[in-house]
Design a protein around this motif. Structure first.
Motif, short mmCIF file in Angstrom:
data_model
loop_
_atom_site.label_atom_id
_atom_site.label_comp_id
_atom_site.label_asym_id
_atom_site.label_seq_id
_atom_site.Cartn_x
_atom_site.Cartn_y
_atom_site.Cartn_z
N GLY A 27 15.70 40.33 27.81
CA GLY A 27 16.15 41.54 28.49
C GLY A 27 15.49 42.82 28.00
N LYS A 28 14.51 42.69 27.12
CA LYS A 28 13.84 43.86 26.54
C LYS A 28 12.35 43.81 26.77
CE LYS A 28 17.36 44.35 23.05
NZ LYS A 28 17.70 44.26 21.65
N ILE A 29 11.66 44.88 26.42
CA ILE A 29 10.21 44.94 26.47
C ILE A 29 9.69 44.51 25.11
CG2 ILE A 29 8.20 46.43 26.76
CD1 ILE A 29 10.01 48.19 28.58
N ALA A 30 8.84 43.48 25.11
CA ALA A 30 8.28 42.96 23.86
C ALA A 30 7.07 43.79 23.45
CB ALA A 30 7.87 41.51 24.05
N VAL A 31 6.96 44.04 22.16
CA VAL A 31 5.81 44.76 21.60
C VAL A 31 4.98 43.73 20.83
CG1 VAL A 31 5.06 46.61 20.07
CG2 VAL A 31 7.14 46.89 21.44
N LEU A 32 3.68 43.68 21.16
CA LEU A 32 2.77 42.70 20.56
C LEU A 32 1.50 43.38 20.08
CD1 LEU A 32 3.45 41.01 23.74
CD2 LEU A 32 3.54 39.49 21.80
N LYS A 33 0.79 42.72 19.20
CA LYS A 33 -0.49 43.21 18.67
C LYS A 33 -1.63 42.53 19.43
CE LYS A 33 -3.20 42.66 14.47
NZ LYS A 33 -3.17 42.11 13.12
N ARG A 34 -2.65 43.27 19.75
CA ARG A 34 -3.82 42.73 20.43
C ARG A 34 -4.61 41.81 19.50
NH1 ARG A 34 -9.26 45.82 22.33
NH2 ARG A 34 -10.11 44.03 23.41
N GLY A 35 -5.26 40.83 20.07
CA GLY A 35 -6.13 39.96 19.30
C GLY A 35 -5.65 38.53 19.22
N GLU A 36 -6.55 37.64 18.82
CA GLU A 36 -6.33 36.23 18.54
C GLU A 36 -6.17 35.32 19.75
OE1 GLU A 36 -3.65 35.24 15.36
OE2 GLU A 36 -4.06 37.12 14.32
N CYS A 37 -5.68 35.83 20.89
CA CYS A 37 -5.56 35.00 22.10
C CYS A 37 -5.56 35.92 23.32
CB CYS A 37 -4.33 34.12 22.06
SG CYS A 37 -2.75 34.99 22.10
N MET A 38 -5.60 35.33 24.50
CA MET A 38 -5.66 36.08 25.75
C MET A 38 -4.34 36.80 26.03
SD MET A 38 -8.72 35.45 26.76
CE MET A 38 -8.78 35.94 28.46
N PHE A 39 -4.44 37.97 26.70
CA PHE A 39 -3.24 38.74 27.05
C PHE A 39 -2.25 37.89 27.84
CE2 PHE A 39 -5.04 43.37 27.02
CZ PHE A 39 -5.42 43.21 25.70
N ALA A 40 -2.76 37.11 28.79
CA ALA A 40 -1.88 36.30 29.64
C ALA A 40 -1.06 35.31 28.82
CB ALA A 40 -2.71 35.55 30.69
N GLU A 41 -1.64 34.76 27.77
CA GLU A 41 -0.93 33.82 26.89
C GLU A 41 0.21 34.53 26.16
OE1 GLU A 41 -1.92 30.96 23.07
OE2 GLU A 41 -3.57 31.65 24.33
N LYS A 42 -0.05 35.73 25.66
CA LYS A 42 0.96 36.52 24.96
C LYS A 42 2.13 36.83 25.89
CE LYS A 42 -2.53 39.10 22.38
NZ LYS A 42 -2.21 38.83 21.00
N VAL A 43 1.79 37.32 27.10
CA VAL A 43 2.81 37.73 28.05
C VAL A 43 3.64 36.53 28.50
CG1 VAL A 43 3.18 38.72 30.35
CG2 VAL A 43 1.55 39.78 28.79
N LYS A 44 3.01 35.40 28.74
CA LYS A 44 3.74 34.20 29.17
C LYS A 44 4.75 33.78 28.10
CE LYS A 44 4.53 30.98 32.10
NZ LYS A 44 5.27 31.33 33.31
N ARG A 45 4.36 33.86 26.85
CA ARG A 45 5.27 33.45 25.77
C ARG A 45 6.52 34.33 25.72
NH1 ARG A 45 0.65 31.15 22.65
NH2 ARG A 45 1.30 29.09 22.31
N VAL A 46 6.34 35.65 25.81
CA VAL A 46 7.51 36.53 25.74
C VAL A 46 8.30 36.49 27.05
CG1 VAL A 46 6.61 37.99 23.90
CG2 VAL A 46 6.23 38.67 26.28
N GLU A 47 7.61 36.25 28.16
CA GLU A 47 8.29 36.09 29.44
C GLU A 47 9.22 34.87 29.39
OE1 GLU A 47 6.88 36.26 34.01
OE2 GLU A 47 5.91 34.70 32.81
N ASN A 48 8.75 33.80 28.78
CA ASN A 48 9.57 32.59 28.63
C ASN A 48 10.80 32.84 27.77
OD1 ASN A 48 7.86 31.11 30.25
ND2 ASN A 48 6.75 30.18 28.56
N CYS A 49 10.76 33.89 26.96
CA CYS A 49 11.90 34.28 26.13
C CYS A 49 12.89 35.17 26.89
CB CYS A 49 11.42 35.04 24.89
SG CYS A 49 10.61 34.01 23.67
N GLY A 50 12.52 35.59 28.10
CA GLY A 50 13.39 36.47 28.86
C GLY A 50 13.03 37.93 28.78
N SER A 51 11.89 38.25 28.19
CA SER A 51 11.44 39.64 28.13
C SER A 51 11.18 40.15 29.54
CB SER A 51 10.13 39.74 27.35
OG SER A 51 10.34 40.19 26.06
#
Length: 66
Positions: A27-51
């Motif tokens: 239910g919140k906006i996730a804050v992440l650091k750039r680097g190590e993997c693709m943006f889409a991978e980062k967003v999918k992971r936090v989206e799966n958490c309900g972000s």
């Protein structure tokens, strides 16, 4: 007084591995650091958490585009 936090930092901060603090991101906006993997991978992971969104912080000098 009750605080209403709308953002929370993902753990791991890069979002490039299994996110272990899904409960805090739901239910919140996730804050992440750039680097190590693709943006889409980062967003999918936090989206799966309900972000409901993600902010990816740029940690690379000279990569800003306007």
């Amino acid at each position: 007084m009750r605080k209403n936090h709308k953002t929370n930092v993902a753990n791991p901060f890069t979002g490039c591995a299994h996110v272990i603090n899904c409960k805090e991101l739901s239910g919140k906006i996730a804050v992440l650091k750039r680097g190590e993997c693709m943006f889409a991978e980062k967003v999918k992971r936090v989206e799966n958490c309900g972000s409901i969104g993600a902010i990816i912080l740029d940690n690379q000098p000279g990569t800003r585009s306007v």
